[in-house]
Enzyme design. Structure first.
Site, PDB file in Angstrom:
ATOM      1  N   LYS A   9       7.550 -64.897  -3.012  1.00 25.13           N
ATOM      2  CA  LYS A   9       6.290 -64.275  -2.608  1.00 25.13           C
ATOM      3  C   LYS A   9       5.267 -65.318  -2.125  1.00 25.13           C
ATOM      4  O   LYS A   9       5.440 -66.521  -2.344  1.00 25.13           O
ATOM      5  CB  LYS A   9       5.738 -63.465  -3.786  1.00 25.13           C
ATOM      6  CG  LYS A   9       6.644 -62.281  -4.196  1.00 25.13           C
ATOM      7  CD  LYS A   9       5.981 -61.433  -5.270  1.00 25.13           C
ATOM      8  CE  LYS A   9       6.842 -60.228  -5.635  1.00 25.13           C
ATOM      9  NZ  LYS A   9       6.179 -59.362  -6.638  1.00 25.13           N
ATOM     10  N   TYR A  49       7.514 -51.350  -0.241  1.00 22.87           N
ATOM     11  CA  TYR A  49       7.075 -50.990  -1.589  1.00 22.87           C
ATOM     12  C   TYR A  49       6.719 -49.510  -1.713  1.00 22.87           C
ATOM     13  O   TYR A  49       5.953 -49.135  -2.602  1.00 22.87           O
ATOM     14  CB  TYR A  49       5.894 -51.869  -2.009  1.00 22.87           C
ATOM     15  CG  TYR A  49       6.304 -53.236  -2.521  1.00 22.87           C
ATOM     16  CD1 TYR A  49       7.024 -53.380  -3.710  1.00 22.87           C
ATOM     17  CD2 TYR A  49       5.970 -54.400  -1.832  1.00 22.87           C
ATOM     18  CE1 TYR A  49       7.400 -54.618  -4.186  1.00 22.87           C
ATOM     19  CE2 TYR A  49       6.336 -55.660  -2.308  1.00 22.87           C
ATOM     20  CZ  TYR A  49       7.047 -55.751  -3.499  1.00 22.87           C
ATOM     21  OH  TYR A  49       7.412 -56.985  -3.986  1.00 22.87           O
ATOM     22  N   ASN A 112       3.332 -62.969  -8.767  1.00 22.95           N
ATOM     23  CA  ASN A 112       4.365 -63.340  -9.739  1.00 22.95           C
ATOM     24  C   ASN A 112       5.609 -63.979  -9.128  1.00 22.95           C
ATOM     25  O   ASN A 112       6.720 -63.820  -9.622  1.00 22.95           O
ATOM     26  CB  ASN A 112       4.704 -62.149 -10.648  1.00 22.95           C
ATOM     27  CG  ASN A 112       5.245 -60.966  -9.871  1.00 22.95           C
ATOM     28  OD1 ASN A 112       5.431 -61.047  -8.655  1.00 22.95           O
ATOM     29  ND2 ASN A 112       5.519 -59.884 -10.558  1.00 22.95           N
ATOM     30  N   HIS A 115      10.331 -61.460  -5.958  1.00 23.20           N
ATOM     31  CA  HIS A 115      10.806 -60.079  -6.039  1.00 23.20           C
ATOM     32  C   HIS A 115      12.318 -60.121  -6.204  1.00 23.20           C
ATOM     33  O   HIS A 115      12.975 -61.007  -5.652  1.00 23.20           O
ATOM     34  CB  HIS A 115      10.471 -59.310  -4.742  1.00 23.20           C
ATOM     35  CG  HIS A 115      11.223 -58.010  -4.645  1.00 23.20           C
ATOM     36  ND1 HIS A 115      10.765 -56.852  -5.229  1.00 23.20           N
ATOM     37  CD2 HIS A 115      12.432 -57.703  -4.080  1.00 23.20           C
ATOM     38  CE1 HIS A 115      11.653 -55.888  -5.013  1.00 23.20           C
ATOM     39  NE2 HIS A 115      12.675 -56.373  -4.321  1.00 23.20           N
ATOM     40  N   GLU A 126      17.426 -52.602   0.279  1.00 22.93           N
ATOM     41  CA  GLU A 126      16.489 -53.701   0.536  1.00 22.93           C
ATOM     42  C   GLU A 126      17.102 -54.775   1.434  1.00 22.93           C
ATOM     43  O   GLU A 126      16.405 -55.355   2.270  1.00 22.93           O
ATOM     44  CB  GLU A 126      16.029 -54.307  -0.793  1.00 22.93           C
ATOM     45  CG  GLU A 126      15.157 -53.347  -1.596  1.00 22.93           C
ATOM     46  CD  GLU A 126      14.657 -53.924  -2.910  1.00 22.93           C
ATOM     47  OE1 GLU A 126      13.898 -53.221  -3.600  1.00 22.93           O
ATOM     48  OE2 GLU A 126      15.006 -55.072  -3.253  1.00 22.93           O
TER      49      GLU A 126
HETATM   50  P1  ADP Z   1       9.249 -56.138 -10.556  1.00 20.82           P
HETATM   51  O1  ADP Z   1       8.777 -56.967  -9.395  1.00 20.82           O
HETATM   52  O2  ADP Z   1       9.417 -56.964 -11.810  1.00 20.82           O
HETATM   53  O3  ADP Z   1      10.467 -55.312 -10.245  1.00 20.82           O
HETATM   54  P2  ADP Z   1       7.721 -53.657 -10.344  1.00 20.82           P
HETATM   55  O4  ADP Z   1       8.813 -53.170  -9.433  1.00 20.82           O
HETATM   56  O5  ADP Z   1       7.329 -52.800 -11.495  1.00 20.82           O
HETATM   57  O6  ADP Z   1       8.058 -55.118 -10.921  1.00 20.82           O
HETATM   58  O7  ADP Z   1       6.389 -53.914  -9.486  1.00 20.82           O
HETATM   59  C1  ADP Z   1       6.473 -54.470  -8.196  1.00 20.82           C
HETATM   60  C2  ADP Z   1       5.406 -55.503  -8.067  1.00 20.82           C
HETATM   61  O8  ADP Z   1       4.126 -54.892  -8.125  1.00 20.82           O
HETATM   62  C3  ADP Z   1       5.373 -56.564  -9.170  1.00 20.82           C
HETATM   63  O9  ADP Z   1       6.286 -57.622  -8.973  1.00 20.82           O
HETATM   64  C4  ADP Z   1       3.952 -57.045  -9.084  1.00 20.82           C
HETATM   65  O10 ADP Z   1       3.782 -57.956  -8.004  1.00 20.82           O
HETATM   66  C5  ADP Z   1       3.203 -55.761  -8.775  1.00 20.82           C
HETATM   67  N1  ADP Z   1       2.759 -55.122 -10.012  1.00 20.82           N
HETATM   68  C6  ADP Z   1       3.485 -54.437 -10.901  1.00 20.82           C
HETATM   69  N2  ADP Z   1       2.742 -53.983 -11.924  1.00 20.82           N
HETATM   70  C7  ADP Z   1       1.498 -54.398 -11.675  1.00 20.82           C
HETATM   71  C8  ADP Z   1       0.251 -54.251 -12.356  1.00 20.82           C
HETATM   72  N3  ADP Z   1       0.163 -53.573 -13.488  1.00 20.82           N
HETATM   73  N4  ADP Z   1      -0.843 -54.822 -11.797  1.00 20.82           N
HETATM   74  C9  ADP Z   1      -0.750 -55.501 -10.640  1.00 20.82           C
HETATM   75  N5  ADP Z   1       0.400 -55.681  -9.936  1.00 20.82           N
HETATM   76  C10 ADP Z   1       1.508 -55.138 -10.451  1.00 20.82           C
HETATM   77 MG    MG Z   2      10.706 -53.750  -8.892  1.00 20.32          MG
END
Ligand code: ADP
Ligand code: MG
Length: 137
Positions: A9, A49, A112, A115, A126
């Site tokens: 990212k 997304y 974070n 992905h 994807e």
């Molecule tokens: P992951 O990336 O671990 O699969 P998710 O699919 O639940 O997590 O969410 C996609 C992305 O959305 C996350 O990687 C993060 O960047 C963002 N995200 C998820 N939950 C939150 C939150 N509570 N607040 C802000 N950003 C979030």
């Molecule tokens: Mg996810």
């Protein structure tokens, strides 16, 4: 053998840790079958997304994912989907296990670092979003 999609990212590409993150994959049995650096358009970030469209963080997520270049990759290996998720660590870096990519390189739950596809079914969707079959070697 499975394939999964990984994205480094914008926070991580800006920090200059592309190589360090790719090393985590290659050192743990995941081969780079395809790789490219690109700037996501708002339209493509929204589409990618789409499953999160109703979540409160959707707009911030799209804004963040378009804030700089990303590196998209196809990782290949045994149990690649789960292995990648283990190497990534929990979504919130504060909860990510020590030694995981997010524990070591992520700043916050939105920025974070990586992905990763969450299932084999989604991995196929994807991967097709970013790569033609002829680009996966
Ligand atoms: P992951 O990336 O671990 O699969 P998710 O699919 O639940 O997590 O969410 C996609 C992305 O959305 C996350 O990687 C993060 O960047 C963002 N995200 C998820 N939950 C939150 C939150 N509570 N607040 C802000 N950003 C979030
Ligand atoms: Mg996810």
């Amino acid at each position: 053998m499975e394939k999964t999609l990984s994205i480094i990212k914008p926070d991580a590409t800006k920090k200059g840790v592309i190589g360090k993150i790719i090393d985590r994959f290659e050192s743990n049995g995941l081969r780079i079958a395809a790789v490219k650096k690109l700037q996501l358009s708002v339209e493509n970030a929204k589409k990618f997304y789409e499953v999160h469209a109703s979540r409160p963080f959707y707009n911030d997520l799209v804004e963040f994912m378009t804030s700089g270049p990303v590196v998209v990759m196809v990782l290949e290996g045994e149990n690649a989907v789960l292995k990648n998720r283990e190497l990534m660590g929990a979504t919130n870096p504060k909860e990510a296990a020590p030694g995981t990519i997010r524990a070591d390189f992520a700043d916050s739950i939105d920025a974070n670092a990586v992905h990763g596809s969450d299932s084999l079914e989604n991995a196929k969707i994807e991967i097709a979003f970013f790569f033609a079959n002829t680009e996966i070697l």
